[in-house]
Design an enzyme around this catalytic site. Structure first.
Site, PDB file in Angstrom:
ATOM      1  N   GLN A   1      11.551  48.249  81.992  1.00  0.00           N
ATOM      2  CA  GLN A   1      12.287  49.369  81.389  1.00  0.00           C
ATOM      3  C   GLN A   1      13.569  48.859  80.738  1.00  0.00           C
ATOM      4  OE1 GLN A   1      12.276  52.905  84.375  1.00  0.00           O
ATOM      5  NE2 GLN A   1      11.745  51.108  85.561  1.00  0.00           N
TER       6      GLN A   1
ATOM      7  N   VAL B   1      16.264  46.883  78.358  1.00  0.00           N
ATOM      8  CA  VAL B   1      16.374  46.660  76.918  1.00  0.00           C
ATOM      9  C   VAL B   1      17.181  45.393  76.628  1.00  0.00           C
ATOM     10  CG1 VAL B   1      16.182  49.140  76.430  1.00  0.00           C
ATOM     11  CG2 VAL B   1      18.457  48.127  76.725  1.00  0.00           C
ATOM     12  N   ASP B   2      17.528  44.637  77.698  1.00  0.00           N
ATOM     13  CA  ASP B   2      18.479  43.525  77.537  1.00  0.00           C
ATOM     14  C   ASP B   2      17.872  42.212  77.067  1.00  0.00           C
ATOM     15  OD1 ASP B   2      17.271  42.487  79.902  1.00  0.00           O
ATOM     16  OD2 ASP B   2      18.777  43.406  81.197  1.00  0.00           O
TER      17      ASP B   2
ATOM     18  N   HIS C   1      11.151  50.681  77.053  1.00  0.00           N
ATOM     19  CA  HIS C   1      12.287  51.449  76.509  1.00  0.00           C
ATOM     20  C   HIS C   1      12.961  50.760  75.326  1.00  0.00           C
ATOM     21  CE1 HIS C   1      12.575  53.726  80.625  1.00  0.00           C
ATOM     22  NE2 HIS C   1      11.569  54.135  79.878  1.00  0.00           N
TER      23      HIS C   1
ATOM     24  N   CYS D   1      14.375  56.644  57.709  1.00  0.00           N
ATOM     25  CA  CYS D   1      13.179  56.022  57.117  1.00  0.00           C
ATOM     26  C   CYS D   1      12.510  55.017  58.043  1.00  0.00           C
ATOM     27  CB  CYS D   1      13.501  55.372  55.765  1.00  0.00           C
ATOM     28  SG  CYS D   1      14.439  53.839  55.907  1.00  0.00           S
TER      29      CYS D   1
ATOM     30  N   CYS E   1      21.818  52.862  56.277  1.00  0.00           N
ATOM     31  CA  CYS E   1      20.685  52.190  55.639  1.00  0.00           C
ATOM     32  C   CYS E   1      20.805  52.366  54.114  1.00  0.00           C
ATOM     33  CB  CYS E   1      19.428  52.875  56.155  1.00  0.00           C
ATOM     34  SG  CYS E   1      17.899  52.413  55.398  1.00  0.00           S
TER      35      CYS E   1
ATOM     36  N   CYS F   1      18.811  53.806  52.323  1.00  0.00           N
ATOM     37  CA  CYS F   1      18.352  55.166  51.989  1.00  0.00           C
ATOM     38  C   CYS F   1      19.418  56.215  52.295  1.00  0.00           C
ATOM     39  CB  CYS F   1      17.062  55.495  52.745  1.00  0.00           C
ATOM     40  SG  CYS F   1      17.319  56.038  54.435  1.00  0.00           S
TER      41      CYS F   1
ATOM     42  N   GLY G   1      13.724  46.636  91.366  1.00  0.00           N
ATOM     43  CA  GLY G   1      15.027  47.012  90.817  1.00  0.00           C
ATOM     44  C   GLY G   1      15.027  48.253  89.951  1.00  0.00           C
TER      45      GLY G   1
ATOM     46  N   ASN H   1      13.976  46.043  96.419  1.00  0.00           N
ATOM     47  CA  ASN H   1      15.169  46.812  96.068  1.00  0.00           C
ATOM     48  C   ASN H   1      16.109  46.788  97.273  1.00  0.00           C
ATOM     49  OD1 ASN H   1      16.951  49.120  95.326  1.00  0.00           O
ATOM     50  ND2 ASN H   1      15.383  49.527  93.791  1.00  0.00           N
TER      51      ASN H   1
HETATM   52  C1  BJW Z   1      18.636  46.154  92.592  1.00  0.00           C
HETATM   53  C2  BJW Z   1      19.638  45.204  92.609  1.00  0.00           C
HETATM   54  C3  BJW Z   1      19.240  43.895  92.815  1.00  0.00           C
HETATM   55  C4  BJW Z   1      20.569  47.079  92.246  1.00  0.00           C
HETATM   56  N1  BJW Z   1      17.952  43.604  92.967  1.00  0.00           N
HETATM   57  N2  BJW Z   1      17.357  45.848  92.752  1.00  0.00           N
HETATM   58  C5  BJW Z   1       7.923  63.898  84.301  1.00  0.00           C
HETATM   59  C6  BJW Z   1       8.703  64.573  85.201  1.00  0.00           C
HETATM   60  C7  BJW Z   1      10.034  64.881  84.900  1.00  0.00           C
HETATM   61  C8  BJW Z   1      10.614  64.498  83.679  1.00  0.00           C
HETATM   62  C9  BJW Z   1       9.825  63.816  82.797  1.00  0.00           C
HETATM   63  C10 BJW Z   1       8.507  63.530  83.091  1.00  0.00           C
HETATM   64  N3  BJW Z   1       8.002  62.842  82.036  1.00  0.00           N
HETATM   65  C11 BJW Z   1       8.961  62.691  81.112  1.00  0.00           C
HETATM   66  C12 BJW Z   1      10.088  63.280  81.534  1.00  0.00           C
HETATM   67  C13 BJW Z   1      11.374  63.364  80.777  1.00  0.00           C
HETATM   68  C14 BJW Z   1      12.200  62.089  80.842  1.00  0.00           C
HETATM   69  C15 BJW Z   1      12.539  61.782  82.299  1.00  0.00           C
HETATM   70  O1  BJW Z   1      11.973  60.921  82.935  1.00  0.00           O
HETATM   71  N4  BJW Z   1      13.535  62.442  82.822  1.00  0.00           N
HETATM   72  C16 BJW Z   1      13.981  62.168  84.197  1.00  0.00           C
HETATM   73  C17 BJW Z   1      15.475  62.048  84.197  1.00  0.00           C
HETATM   74  C18 BJW Z   1      13.441  63.208  85.131  1.00  0.00           C
HETATM   75  N5  BJW Z   1      11.508  60.976  80.219  1.00  0.00           N
HETATM   76  C19 BJW Z   1      11.551  60.767  78.898  1.00  0.00           C
HETATM   77  O2  BJW Z   1      12.132  61.524  78.155  1.00  0.00           O
HETATM   78  C20 BJW Z   1      10.822  59.549  78.363  1.00  0.00           C
HETATM   79  N6  BJW Z   1       9.984  59.900  77.270  1.00  0.00           N
HETATM   80  C21 BJW Z   1       8.831  60.548  77.480  1.00  0.00           C
HETATM   81  O3  BJW Z   1       8.475  60.882  78.576  1.00  0.00           O
HETATM   82  O4  BJW Z   1       8.091  60.763  76.337  1.00  0.00           O
HETATM   83  C22 BJW Z   1       6.800  61.410  76.489  1.00  0.00           C
HETATM   84  C23 BJW Z   1       5.726  60.497  77.047  1.00  0.00           C
HETATM   85  C24 BJW Z   1       4.930  60.926  78.080  1.00  0.00           C
HETATM   86  C25 BJW Z   1       3.902  60.091  78.571  1.00  0.00           C
HETATM   87  C26 BJW Z   1       3.688  58.850  78.014  1.00  0.00           C
HETATM   88  C27 BJW Z   1       4.499  58.427  76.987  1.00  0.00           C
HETATM   89  C28 BJW Z   1       5.533  59.232  76.511  1.00  0.00           C
HETATM   90  C29 BJW Z   1      11.822  58.541  77.792  1.00  0.00           C
HETATM   91  C30 BJW Z   1      12.682  57.936  78.848  1.00  0.00           C
HETATM   92  C31 BJW Z   1      13.738  57.028  78.204  1.00  0.00           C
HETATM   93  C32 BJW Z   1      14.703  56.452  79.220  1.00  0.00           C
HETATM   94  N7  BJW Z   1      15.751  55.797  78.534  1.00  0.00           N
HETATM   95  C33 BJW Z   1      16.787  55.111  79.293  1.00  0.00           C
HETATM   96  C34 BJW Z   1      17.906  54.689  78.317  1.00  0.00           C
HETATM   97  C35 BJW Z   1      17.402  53.522  77.449  1.00  0.00           C
HETATM   98  C36 BJW Z   1      18.402  53.090  76.449  1.00  0.00           C
HETATM   99  C37 BJW Z   1      19.578  52.394  77.054  1.00  0.00           C
HETATM  100  O5  BJW Z   1      19.431  51.381  77.750  1.00  0.00           O
HETATM  101  O6  BJW Z   1      20.680  52.893  76.824  1.00  0.00           O
HETATM  102  O7  BJW Z   1      16.248  53.973  79.976  1.00  0.00           O
HETATM  103  S1  BJW Z   1      17.423  56.089  80.637  1.00  0.00           S
HETATM  104  C38 BJW Z   1      17.731  54.725  81.727  1.00  0.00           C
HETATM  105  O8  BJW Z   1      16.940  54.929  82.917  1.00  0.00           O
HETATM  106  C39 BJW Z   1      17.145  53.493  81.011  1.00  0.00           C
HETATM  107  C40 BJW Z   1      16.373  52.828  82.108  1.00  0.00           C
HETATM  108  O9  BJW Z   1      15.377  51.975  81.576  1.00  0.00           O
HETATM  109  C41 BJW Z   1      15.855  54.002  82.905  1.00  0.00           C
HETATM  110  C42 BJW Z   1      15.445  53.664  84.318  1.00  0.00           C
HETATM  111  O10 BJW Z   1      16.552  53.244  85.065  1.00  0.00           O
HETATM  112  P1  BJW Z   1      16.365  52.077  86.121  1.00  0.00           P
HETATM  113  O11 BJW Z   1      15.997  50.829  85.442  1.00  0.00           O
HETATM  114  O12 BJW Z   1      15.499  52.534  87.217  1.00  0.00           O
HETATM  115  O13 BJW Z   1      17.888  51.871  86.609  1.00  0.00           O
HETATM  116  P2  BJW Z   1      18.703  52.668  87.741  1.00  0.00           P
HETATM  117  O14 BJW Z   1      20.132  52.426  87.489  1.00  0.00           O
HETATM  118  O15 BJW Z   1      18.257  54.067  87.864  1.00  0.00           O
HETATM  119  O16 BJW Z   1      18.247  51.939  89.104  1.00  0.00           O
HETATM  120  C43 BJW Z   1      18.600  50.607  89.391  1.00  0.00           C
HETATM  121  C44 BJW Z   1      17.950  50.208  90.695  1.00  0.00           C
HETATM  122  O17 BJW Z   1      18.221  48.835  90.928  1.00  0.00           O
HETATM  123  C45 BJW Z   1      18.488  50.976  91.927  1.00  0.00           C
HETATM  124  O18 BJW Z   1      17.383  51.451  92.687  1.00  0.00           O
HETATM  125  C46 BJW Z   1      19.253  49.895  92.701  1.00  0.00           C
HETATM  126  O19 BJW Z   1      19.192  50.087  94.110  1.00  0.00           O
HETATM  127  C47 BJW Z   1      18.509  48.662  92.290  1.00  0.00           C
HETATM  128  N8  BJW Z   1      19.267  47.409  92.391  1.00  0.00           N
HETATM  129  N9  BJW Z   1      20.862  45.871  92.414  1.00  0.00           N
HETATM  130  C48 BJW Z   1      17.050  44.641  92.961  1.00  0.00           C
HETATM  131  N10 BJW Z   1      20.185  42.920  92.867  1.00  0.00           N
HETATM  132 ZN    ZN Z   2      16.631  54.360  55.863  1.00  0.00          ZN
END
Ligand code: BJW
Ligand code: ZN
Length: 247
Positions: A100, A102-103, A118, A129, A148, A150, A187, A213
């Site tokens: 997930q 983007v880094d 992501h 565009c 852009c 455009c 993570g 985790n």
């Molecule tokens: C450690 C550690 C160490 C610390 N070692 N671990 C179903 C139900 C409800 C809602 C929805 C649903 N389906 C879709 C939705 C809507 C929505 C959604 O999920 N909303 C929720 C809030 C409920 N989803 C969407 O809108 C998605 N699109 C979509 O569904 O389109 C339709 C579709 C359907 C089916 C198939 C295909 C498409 C898009 C989601 C986009 C998320 N974007 C972000 C921002 C990206 C840009 C940016 O970087 O700025 O992505 S949000 C943010 O959260 C980012 C991350 O990738 C994502 C997940 O976060 P992650 O990685 O889990 O981080 P944290 O901070 O939450 O957790 C860190 C963990 O690490 C913790 O547990 C720590 O304990 C642990 N940790 N140190 C190991 N050393």
């Molecule tokens: Zn453009």
């Protein structure tokens, strides 16, 4: 770390592996996670920064946030957790890494069979565009998103809430989760869908599912085993077990 005999056996015998990673794997490199005590979203609300509406409402604020994170990522490097997964990929028949993040740190560590659900913070494209932005448009000091040719605004190539994932990415991840014998969830808080559905997809298809985790998460209940600790410490040990058997 205490690796159960069952997990040891799975690590040694699995030929197809799928790993889902989240922000936690990059935490030990110095990239902040989103949620939790040290998370980016303690200071900024997600809906103010990670939606297309937020970008349209306040392009400079959102652009500045991504420029800040790009600057931060440019100064860090992959950690032993990223390295261990890249090493494992070279030793097992098939390891699909679904991230997930983007880094770009998995790619920098050498992982090749990689699905970036992501997007990629280093990419930028036109909101109107869809054309990729030329690098010279992206001066690090720019405080507002460039335009852009455009006339449309350039935006970061990441997936915001409410947006579709890159074409084919989730389908490929579902295929890998459904075909693997061992699935690792590393993570991630398991709070964001559709990525958070992958552990249960893997489990239903017969995989042994393990979480790495420091804390329990929203998907812990779906695991056969949870290894509480840091990815940079646990993954090298798991991969040592898997790789020593393959040698
Ligand atoms: C450690 C550690 C160490 C610390 N070692 N671990 C179903 C139900 C409800 C809602 C929805 C649903 N389906 C879709 C939705 C809507 C929505 C959604 O999920 N909303 C929720 C809030 C409920 N989803 C969407 O809108 C998605 N699109 C979509 O569904 O389109 C339709 C579709 C359907 C089916 C198939 C295909 C498409 C898009 C989601 C986009 C998320 N974007 C972000 C921002 C990206 C840009 C940016 O970087 O700025 O992505 S949000 C943010 O959260 C980012 C991350 O990738 C994502 C997940 O976060 P992650 O990685 O889990 O981080 P944290 O901070 O939450 O957790 C860190 C963990 O690490 C913790 O547990 C720590 O304990 C642990 N940790 N140190 C190991 N050393
Ligand atoms: Zn453009």
């Amino acid at each position: 770390m205490d690796v159960s005999p069952e997990l040891r056996k799975r690590l040694v015998t699995a030929r197809r592996v799928c790993v889902l990673t989240g922000a936690g794997i990059s935490a030990e490199s110095g990239v902040p996670t989103f949620r939790g005590e040290e998370g980016l979203w303690r200071k900024f609300r997600p809906e103010e920064l990670a939606t297309v509406d937020a970008f349209l409402r306040n392009p400079s604020l959102v652009w500045e946030w991504y420029q800040f994170r790009r600057g931060l990522i440019a100064k860090v490097k992959p950690n032993p957790g990223h390295d261990a997964l890249a090493r494992w990929e070279r030793h097992v028949d098939e390891l699909t890494l679904v991230t997930q993040n983007v880094d770009g740190l998995h790619r920098r560590a050498g992982s090749r069979r990689l699905i970036e659900l992501h997007g990629d913070i280093h990419r930028n494209f036109c909101l109107d565009c869809g054309t990729d932005a030329a690098p010279e448009l992206l001066a690090a000091e720019a405080v507002a998103p460039p335009h852009c040719a455009c006339g449309g605004r350039i935006r970061p190539g990441v997936v915001w809430f409410g947006e579709s994932l890159p074409q084919g990415a989730f389908e490929a991840a579902v295929e890998a989760a459904g075909a693997c014998e061992l699935f690792l969830c590393v993570g991630t808080s398991g709070a964001v869908y559709p990525a958070a559905a992958l552990p249960s997809i893997a489990r239903r298809a017969g995989a042994y599912v393990v979480e790495v985790n420091p804390t329990r998460t929203e998907v812990s209940g779906q695991m056969h085993a949870t290894l509480l600790g840091k990815a940079g410490e646990i993954l090298p040990e798991l991969v040592d077990i898997a790789v020593s058997a393959a040698a």
